[in-house]
Scaffold this active site. Structure first.
Site, short mmCIF file in Angstrom:
data_model
loop_
_atom_site.label_atom_id
_atom_site.label_comp_id
_atom_site.label_asym_id
_atom_site.label_seq_id
_atom_site.Cartn_x
_atom_site.Cartn_y
_atom_site.Cartn_z
N ASP A 1 -6.30 -6.14 5.54
CA ASP A 1 -7.41 -5.53 4.80
C ASP A 1 -8.42 -6.61 4.43
OD1 ASP A 1 -8.95 -3.74 3.47
OD2 ASP A 1 -7.49 -3.23 1.93
N LYS B 1 2.59 -14.55 5.30
CA LYS B 1 2.76 -15.49 4.19
C LYS B 1 4.27 -15.67 4.01
CE LYS B 1 0.69 -17.66 0.84
NZ LYS B 1 0.26 -18.99 1.12
N TYR C 1 0.82 -1.22 0.00
CA TYR C 1 0.00 0.00 0.00
C TYR C 1 0.85 1.27 0.00
CZ TYR C 1 -4.21 -2.69 1.01
OH TYR C 1 -5.25 -3.55 0.94
N ASP D 1 -3.26 -17.86 4.51
CA ASP D 1 -4.37 -18.61 3.89
C ASP D 1 -5.01 -19.59 4.87
OD1 ASP D 1 -1.57 -19.15 2.78
OD2 ASP D 1 -2.42 -21.15 2.80
#
Ligand code: NAP
Length: 414
Positions: free
Chosen positions: A305, A227, A160, A281
């Site tokens: 987010d 991740k 971002y 995930d």
């Protein structure tokens, strides 16, 4: 500081900071921005509920003195077209605690999102979203009552950061050449390129805030979501820095999963917060299958987010999800949905997202009795089938009321 249009009520006193802690008088001045679109409708309703709950909780001994601040379309009308007046920023810094409705981001013309500007200008580095189930609220989950988490999402970096180079531009070609020729990496021709900065500074201050929150609020665990199996030096580093903060700054109050099994046979010692990490995930999957295993979640910007909205949907959706953007002390609480322009001034939408953001604000200033009263009244009101249109369409036999009617029903049950 003297202001052009902002007026602080003379009867109130400002919140201050002493020894790194908020000092809140019994008559604090708190800022509010009503926002655009449905903002005025939900703000009007929420202000009535908050004031009634404060009165009920403290019988007149405590009272909020509200100072209206301006952003968005209302600001543009007052400040000659300026949607983001500098004095609003100054006033928020001076008052320390404020709450805001949603703001329109005008499309085109290079106009920066007002919400993003606010976060950047005030360095509100943590986006905090509690996700909790209330009895009777429509949910797609089998056991929505198991969902009770608080997400701490890093707000200032990750993909971002806006460091992106468009395919076909000279800047893109320059960076691609450097990466291919000097760094020895390869990728498809004309790929758009973006940079994902993840720093120890931003990661650690976010995780520090999440752990401190868990300690202050008697929460059992903080899960670092990442991740890192794929992005080792950004997402994996976030995880490592998170564990470092726990070890270096909270060793007396935290324990890792390894220590839990090696030293305590899997039984969590009293007064310790468990620090664990999960791949992003898997976290999404587990939050549907076994949400009771999670408590406080600390995430980077993008994962957080997605996770915030996905989890909000498990317990009633955006109409009731509250949130806040926080720096070390300055905190701006806000409805998490947008301006829903098609419903503006219809007195129709659900004011609960803003109202519960206000509950977070009362918890933040230590007036926990206020949020407890509002939570209880909300449960009774929904149990009586009195809801706004968004819940009514998912509930059989509900009585649909307006925004102001819902506020009336809440106040009557305080
Ligand atoms: P939105 O305003 O959140 O509205 C999307 C839909 O969500 C609405 O049509 C409505 O669904 C439902 N909804 C939103 N608020 C609700 C409430 N209080 N009660 C019940 N239902 C509610 O999203 P958007 O239409 O994508 O964005 C509109 C504007 O808001 C844009 O200018 C955007 O930039 C801005 N925005 C601001 C913020 C912020 O200030 N923090 C956040 C997001 C978006 P139904 O149509 O199904 O009834």
């Amino acid at each position: 500081m003297s202001y052009r249009h902002v007026k602080f009520p003379e009867s109130g006193q400002k919140v201050s900071i002493s020894n790194n802690k908020l000092v809140v008088p019994d008559n604090p001045i708190l800022g509010f921005v009503e926002g655009d679109g449905i903002g005025p409708d939900i703000t009007r309703a929420a202000l009535r509920v908050w004031d009634a709950a404060v009165e009920k909780a403290y019988g007149g001994k405590r009272k909020v003195h509200w100072a209206e601040l301006y952003l968005g379309e209302k600001a543009a009308g007052i400040y000659d077209g300026d949607y983001f007046p500098a004095e609003t920023l100054e006033a928020i810094k001076e008052l320390i605690v404020a709450i805001k409705g949603p703001l329109t981001t005008p499309v085109g013309g290079g106009f920066r999102s007002l919400n993003v500007s606010l976060r950047q200008e005030l360095d509100l580095y943590a986006c905090v979203r509690p996700v909790q189930y209330f009895d009777g609220v429509p949910s797609p989950m089998k056991r929505p009552q198991d969902v009770d988490v608080v997400i701490f999402r890093e707000n200032t970096e990750d993909v971002y950061s806006g460091i992106e180079y468009q395919s076909g531009t000279p800047e893109n070609r320059k960076l691609a050449k450097f990466l291919r020729e000097e760094m020895g990496v390869n990728f498809f021709e004309d790929a758009g390129l973006g940079i994902k900065p993840i720093s120890p500074f931003a990661s650690k201050r976010l995780v520090r805030k999440a752990i401190q929150y868990a300690i202050d609020n008697g929460r059992e665990s903080v899960t670092l979501v990442h991740k890192g199996n794929i992005m080792k030096f950004t997402e994996g580093a976030f995880r490592n820095w998170g564990y470092e903060v726990a070890r270096d700054e909270f060793s007396e109050r935290t324990i890792t999963e390894d220590e839990l099994w090696e030293k305590h046979d899997g039984v969590q010692p009293e007064g310790k917060v468990l620090i664990k990490d999960r791949i992003a995930d898997i976290t999404f999957q587990l939050m549907q299958l076994r949400p009771a295993e999670f408590d406080v979640l600390a995430t980077m910007n993008l994962n957080g987010d997605y996770l915030s909205d996905a989890l909000a949907a498990e317990v009633g959706g955006m109409g009731i999800a509250p949130g806040a953007n926080m720096a070390d002390h300055v905190a701006v609480f806000e409805a998490t949905h947008g301006t829903a322009p098609k419903y503006a001034n219809l007195d129709k939408v659900n004011p609960s997202s803003l109202m519960f953001s206000g509950c977070m604000m009362f918890d933040y200033i230590g007036w926990r009795e206020v949020s407890a009263l509002i939570n209880e009244s909300f449960t009774k009101t929904v149990a009586a089938g009195i809801v706004t249109y968004d819940f009514a369409r998912q509930m059989e036999g509900a009585t649909e009321v307006s925004t102001s009617g819902f506020a009336d029903a809440l106040i009557a049950r305080l």
